[in-house]
Design an enzyme around this catalytic site. Structure first.
Site, mmCIF file in Angstrom:
data_model
loop_
_atom_site.group_PDB
_atom_site.id
_atom_site.type_symbol
_atom_site.label_atom_id
_atom_site.label_comp_id
_atom_site.label_asym_id
_atom_site.label_seq_id
_atom_site.Cartn_x
_atom_site.Cartn_y
_atom_site.Cartn_z
ATOM 1 N N SER A 165 0.838 -1.195 0.000
ATOM 2 C CA SER A 165 0.000 0.000 0.000
ATOM 3 C C SER A 165 0.878 1.252 0.000
ATOM 4 O O SER A 165 1.688 1.428 -0.904
ATOM 5 C CB SER A 165 -0.960 -0.038 1.195
ATOM 6 O OG SER A 165 -2.011 0.884 1.026
ATOM 7 N N ASP B 13 -5.774 -3.632 -2.891
ATOM 8 C CA ASP B 13 -4.671 -3.401 -1.954
ATOM 9 C C ASP B 13 -4.129 -4.689 -1.337
ATOM 10 O O ASP B 13 -4.882 -5.525 -0.829
ATOM 11 C CB ASP B 13 -5.213 -2.494 -0.842
ATOM 12 C CG ASP B 13 -4.125 -1.868 0.006
ATOM 13 O OD1 ASP B 13 -3.134 -2.557 0.314
ATOM 14 O OD2 ASP B 13 -4.273 -0.687 0.367
#
Length: 354
Positions: free
Chosen positions: A45, A197
């Site tokens: 991320s 993600d």
């Protein structure tokens, strides 16, 4: 295998500002690119943004400037959701009730909260049209989830033959995929596959990075049967995005979406990161170092007003830890890896997922 050093950068939304400030200060004190000290950089991320930049050859100062320039604008609110059809009559009232109960908007029930265009534009400015195959020196891994195939996925530089099929994916596309946090940003479509993600399964990519280091050792042993697989050669520096000491009190005897909607992402990410430290300490012992800061209150993934505080804390932690980190990690210089251009390589490595 010679000493193998890993830099692992944990996910945490805008709290990645702490990481960039910390690494920038270390690099300035060191006087050379910090990426030169590590054989592998892993990032999830927000950590994936920084990891990709460093592996690509950008300085820690340039990555810090990226957060100065784009940190707040990445979390750009969308225009209010406009209900269609019959729902336009009941939506305003339901939205008001939802805000009273959760603090958020019912818009999020129909789409991701933030505009993806600011995120995409900022990454394109940073990485242009360069691909994962253009990363030539420091190895890179970034976890994501392939929704189309229903499995974890790891975007890699071409340091192993397995990574060749991703070599033409633009770095910006891979970074958008690893930062596409559900409910915050839309999923990312790359070719025929949809990604979200990597924090869904590897908010802290440290254990994944260790597995990657062992995979690299195994591949080297296939090239040279005399080579040994020695985990004692692996050293790992992990940089976090805040250590939360959270405590929740669910209402009554049960809790549903109204309670969890605004809390689940932070709980999952924090718990994953906390749960990784014990096995890392057991596996690596004093070859594992974790740098972080304590969050005395809840700092959300999108609390951009905390950016100045995060920058200041990163500088402070660098001042406090530089001598120890310098001695343990920053005297090492990594050789550039040999990239693979083709899947047709004379030595094939046994595939065990990811």
């Amino acid at each position: 295998m010679a000493r193998f050093q890993i830099l692992s950068l944990i996910g945490g939304g805008i709290r990645g500002a702490f990481v960039t400030s910390y690494l920038k200060e270390l690099e300035q004190k060191l006087g050379r690119p910090i990426a030169d000290c590590f054989d592998l950089i892993a990032g999830t991320s927000t950590g994936g943004i920084i990891a990709a930049g460093l592996a690509f050859g950008l300085s820690a100062d340039e990555m810090h400037q990226f957060y100065v320039d784009y940190g707040a604008s990445i979390f750009t609110e969308r225009e209010p959701y406009r209900a269609k059809g019959h729902s336009r009559f009941w939506f305003p009232a339901m939205n008001w009730i939802f805000k009273k109960r959760t603090g958020g908007s019912l818009d999020a029930a129909f789409r991701a909260r933030y505009c993806p265009h600011a995120l995409e534009n900022s990454f394109r400015k940073g990485f242009g049209d360069h691909t994962l195959g253009d990363i030539k020196c420091t190895r890179l891994i970034m976890p994501a989830v392939n929704l189309t195939k229903g499995e974890p996925h790891v975007f890699r530089s071409t340091h192993l033959p397995k990574a060749v099929h991703d070599k033409d994916i633009r770095i910006a596309e891979a970074v958008i995929a690893t930062t596409a946090a559900p409910t915050y940003f839309p999923h990312r479509q790359i070719g025929d596959n949809a990604f979200v993600d990597g924090g869904v399964w590897a908010a802290d990519p440290s254990m994944l990075a260790i597995a990657e280091a062992i995979r690299i050792q195994q591949f080297e042993k296939q090239q040279d049967p005399a080579a040994s697989i020695v985990t004692n050669d692996i050293h790992l520096l992990s940089v976090g995005t805040g250590r939360a000491e959270f405590s929740l009190s669910p209402p009554g005897d049960d809790a549903g979406i109204l309670f969890w909607a605004s809390r689940i992402a932070d709980v999952m990410g924090t718990s994953q990161s906390q749960g990784v430290h014990l096995p890392l300490k057991f596996f690596l012992g004093d070859r594992y170092r974790h740098v972080n800061f304590r969050m005395e209150e809840k700092w959300g993934l999108d609390d951009v007003e905390n950016i100045p505080k995060l920058f200041a804390m990163g500088e402070q932690r660098a001042e406090e830890t530089f001598d120890a980190i310098n001695e343990e990690f920053l005297q090492h210089t990594t050789p550039c890896f040999v990239p693979f251009d083709s899947e047709e390589h004379e030595i094939q490595m046994k595939d065990f997922g990811f």
